[in-house]
Motif scaffolding. Structure first.
Motif, PDB file in Angstrom:
ATOM      1  N   ALA A 113       0.326  -1.334   0.087  1.00 38.93           N
ATOM      2  CA  ALA A 113      -0.291   0.127  -0.224  1.00 38.93           C
ATOM      3  C   ALA A 113       0.932   1.407   0.232  1.00 38.93           C
ATOM      4  N   THR A 114       0.213   2.576  -0.672  1.00 34.79           N
ATOM      5  CA  THR A 114       0.663   2.967  -1.054  1.00 34.79           C
ATOM      6  C   THR A 114      -0.298   4.379  -1.216  1.00 34.79           C
ATOM      7  N   ALA A 115      -0.647   5.317  -0.837  1.00 35.78           N
ATOM      8  CA  ALA A 115      -1.625   6.461  -1.331  1.00 35.78           C
ATOM      9  C   ALA A 115      -1.492   7.022  -2.142  1.00 35.78           C
ATOM     10  N   PHE A 116      -0.322   7.237  -2.917  1.00 35.68           N
ATOM     11  CA  PHE A 116      -0.768   8.111  -3.964  1.00 35.68           C
ATOM     12  C   PHE A 116      -0.853   6.949  -5.525  1.00 35.68           C
ATOM     13  N   VAL A 117      -0.604   6.045  -5.454  1.00 35.54           N
ATOM     14  CA  VAL A 117      -0.860   5.515  -6.457  1.00 35.54           C
ATOM     15  C   VAL A 117      -2.508   5.458  -6.650  1.00 35.54           C
ATOM     16  N   PRO A 118      -3.112   5.054  -5.658  1.00 26.73           N
ATOM     17  CA  PRO A 118      -4.606   5.040  -5.832  1.00 26.73           C
ATOM     18  C   PRO A 118      -5.180   6.094  -6.293  1.00 26.73           C
ATOM     19  N   ALA A 119      -4.710   6.979  -5.900  1.00 26.35           N
ATOM     20  CA  ALA A 119      -5.113   8.414  -6.419  1.00 26.35           C
ATOM     21  C   ALA A 119      -4.671   8.822  -7.185  1.00 26.35           C
ATOM     22  N   LEU A 125      -6.107  11.565 -14.772  1.00 27.53           N
ATOM     23  CA  LEU A 125      -5.726  12.125 -15.522  1.00 27.53           C
ATOM     24  C   LEU A 125      -4.172  11.483 -15.622  1.00 27.53           C
ATOM     25  N   PRO A 126      -3.412  11.595 -16.649  1.00 22.71           N
ATOM     26  CA  PRO A 126      -2.124  10.814 -17.472  1.00 22.71           C
ATOM     27  C   PRO A 126      -1.417  10.098 -16.634  1.00 22.71           C
ATOM     28  N   CYS A 127      -1.123   9.483 -15.941  1.00 25.43           N
ATOM     29  CA  CYS A 127      -0.292   8.615 -15.213  1.00 25.43           C
ATOM     30  C   CYS A 127       0.311   7.677 -15.915  1.00 25.43           C
ATOM     31  N   ASP A 128       0.820   7.414 -17.171  1.00 28.63           N
ATOM     32  CA  ASP A 128       2.408   7.397 -17.309  1.00 28.63           C
ATOM     33  C   ASP A 128       3.511   7.828 -16.978  1.00 28.63           C
ATOM     34  N   ARG A 129       3.015   9.084 -17.080  1.00 27.62           N
ATOM     35  CA  ARG A 129       4.685   9.591 -16.299  1.00 27.62           C
ATOM     36  C   ARG A 129       4.153  10.610 -15.216  1.00 27.62           C
ATOM     37  N   PHE A 130       4.719  10.526 -14.831  1.00 24.82           N
ATOM     38  CA  PHE A 130       4.196  11.131 -13.142  1.00 24.82           C
ATOM     39  C   PHE A 130       5.145  11.073 -12.457  1.00 24.82           C
ATOM     40  N   VAL A 131       5.119  13.084 -11.596  1.00 27.32           N
ATOM     41  CA  VAL A 131       6.405  13.702 -11.330  1.00 27.32           C
ATOM     42  C   VAL A 131       5.343  13.552  -9.205  1.00 27.32           C
ATOM     43  N   PHE A 132       6.052  12.143  -8.521  1.00 28.21           N
ATOM     44  CA  PHE A 132       4.959  12.687  -6.609  1.00 28.21           C
ATOM     45  C   PHE A 132       6.054  13.422  -5.938  1.00 28.21           C
ATOM     46  N   GLU A 133       5.699  14.493  -4.969  1.00 34.21           N
ATOM     47  CA  GLU A 133       6.195  15.872  -4.368  1.00 34.21           C
ATOM     48  C   GLU A 133       6.392  15.447  -3.305  1.00 34.21           C
ATOM     49  N   GLY A 134       5.820  14.485  -3.134  1.00 32.97           N
ATOM     50  CA  GLY A 134       4.883  14.010  -1.585  1.00 32.97           C
ATOM     51  C   GLY A 134       4.124  15.757  -0.964  1.00 32.97           C
ATOM     52  N   PHE A 135       5.024  15.905   0.180  1.00 29.17           N
ATOM     53  CA  PHE A 135       4.431  17.100   1.071  1.00 29.17           C
ATOM     54  C   PHE A 135       5.444  18.049   1.000  1.00 29.17           C
ATOM     55  N   LEU A 136       5.246  19.296   0.975  1.00 31.54           N
ATOM     56  CA  LEU A 136       6.003  20.401   0.300  1.00 31.54           C
ATOM     57  C   LEU A 136       5.718  21.169   1.693  1.00 31.54           C
ATOM     58  N   PRO A 137       7.183  21.737   1.671  1.00 32.71           N
ATOM     59  CA  PRO A 137       8.147  22.341   2.925  1.00 32.71           C
ATOM     60  C   PRO A 137       6.734  23.590   3.188  1.00 32.71           C
ATOM     61  N   ILE A 157       1.198  15.225  -8.129  1.00 32.92           N
ATOM     62  CA  ILE A 157       0.945  15.008  -7.011  1.00 32.92           C
ATOM     63  C   ILE A 157       1.433  15.489  -5.508  1.00 32.92           C
ATOM     64  N   ILE A 158       1.136  15.972  -4.699  1.00 33.71           N
ATOM     65  CA  ILE A 158       1.312  16.401  -3.489  1.00 33.71           C
ATOM     66  C   ILE A 158       0.360  15.378  -2.622  1.00 33.71           C
ATOM     67  N   GLY A 214      -9.060  13.586   7.520  1.00 33.65           N
ATOM     68  CA  GLY A 214      -8.495  13.068   7.134  1.00 33.65           C
ATOM     69  C   GLY A 214      -7.235  13.167   5.921  1.00 33.65           C
ATOM     70  N   GLU A 215      -6.525  12.011   5.207  1.00 27.23           N
ATOM     71  CA  GLU A 215      -5.489  12.254   4.755  1.00 27.23           C
ATOM     72  C   GLU A 215      -5.827  13.090   3.433  1.00 27.23           C
ATOM     73  N   ILE A 216      -4.992  13.397   2.753  1.00 23.71           N
ATOM     74  CA  ILE A 216      -5.222  14.382   1.311  1.00 23.71           C
ATOM     75  C   ILE A 216      -3.904  13.949   0.554  1.00 23.71           C
ATOM     76  N   VAL A 217      -4.941  13.571  -1.002  1.00 26.49           N
ATOM     77  CA  VAL A 217      -3.126  13.925  -1.998  1.00 26.49           C
ATOM     78  C   VAL A 217      -3.966  14.271  -3.102  1.00 26.49           C
ATOM     79  N   ILE A 218      -3.320  15.378  -3.328  1.00 24.02           N
ATOM     80  CA  ILE A 218      -3.856  16.384  -4.321  1.00 24.02           C
ATOM     81  C   ILE A 218      -3.006  16.144  -5.974  1.00 24.02           C
ATOM     82  N   VAL A 219      -3.983  15.392  -6.872  1.00 28.55           N
ATOM     83  CA  VAL A 219      -3.242  15.416  -8.158  1.00 28.55           C
ATOM     84  C   VAL A 219      -3.540  16.334  -9.136  1.00 28.55           C
TER      85      VAL A 219
END
Length: 238
Positions: A113-119, A125-137, A157-158, A214-219
């Protein structure tokens, strides 16, 4: 003979997402390193895992890593878990994995499990190429990172806290444009899981009026070139 470090994902919501292999590894390990032993104790009790646990988190990993490496060198099998998801992905884990690599100690990461993949996949949105940023400063460098992401042509993804969500969406809309497609997923794999898909401007307005929990994922969709935008408009012109 050196032991082995297992990096073991744990459910981000539904406990049924725990794999049989993860249960087996945790049950047979000499020691479990847990981000929060109180949180992990509930999981271990549910699956009948009685392996000893000690805390391993961002506040003690610098001082604890040496002792862990020595135990691994001595032949112990050690498993690392975080509160939820895959250790090392916005959670402790990178430092220990890096030190094992330096010492030529085997590291095996179980899939899970990891949250960003299902999100990402649910966003549409296109998911063949993507950037995972995690939490911003939270403060210094936050605007700079967001401005750089606004120019990114790949989907990005944030992770965000519910308290900052509306403000972050408003800021992204200002940098990327109100009409940039995006989605917000919350509580993935939990009882109240939801995904809202719209433009950044619409999402900013929606979450101003609807406090998220709850826990949030922005794409967010990547920036389109002028030619991409023309093709997109012409495609739907008729």
């Amino acid at each position: 003979m050196s032991g082995k470090l297992y990096i073991v994902p744990t459910p981000i919501g539904n406990l049924s997402d725990m794999t049989p292999r993860a249960v087996e590894v945790l049950s047979q390990a000499s020691l479990i390193l847990a981000e929060d032993t109180r949180t992990s104790a509930t999981l271990m009790k549910h699956f009948g895992i009685k392996t000893p646990m000690v805390s391993h988190h961002k506040y003690n990993e610098h001082t604890a890593v040496g002792q862990i490496i020595e135990r691994l060198k001595g032949g112990d099998t050690i498993a690392l878990v975080s509160d939820a998801g895959t250790p090392g992905v916005s959670d402790p884990g990178f430092m220990l994995s890096r030190e094992c690599r330096k010492e030529d100690i085997e590291v095996e990461t179980l899939p899970g499990a990891t949250a960003f993949v299902p999100a990402l996949v649910s966003s549409g949105l296109p998911c063949d190429r993507f950037v995972f940023e995690g939490f911003l400063p939270q403060k210094k460098g936050r605007t700079t990172r967001m401005a750089a992401l606004a120019e990114e042509r790949r989907t990005f993804i944030i992770y965000e806290s519910p308290l900052r969500l509306a403000k972050t969406l408003e800021h992204l809309a200002g940098l990327c444009g109100d009409d940039r497609p995006a989605s917000v997923s919350r509580e993935i794999s939990k009882l109240h899981e939801t995904t809202v898909r719209a433009t950044l401007g619409e999402l900013a307005e929606f979450f101003k009026m609807n406090q998220a929990k709850g826990e949030i994922v922005i794409v967010v969709g990547g920036k389109q070139s002028s030619s991409d935008e023309k093709i997109h408009k012409n495609k739907y012109k008729d």
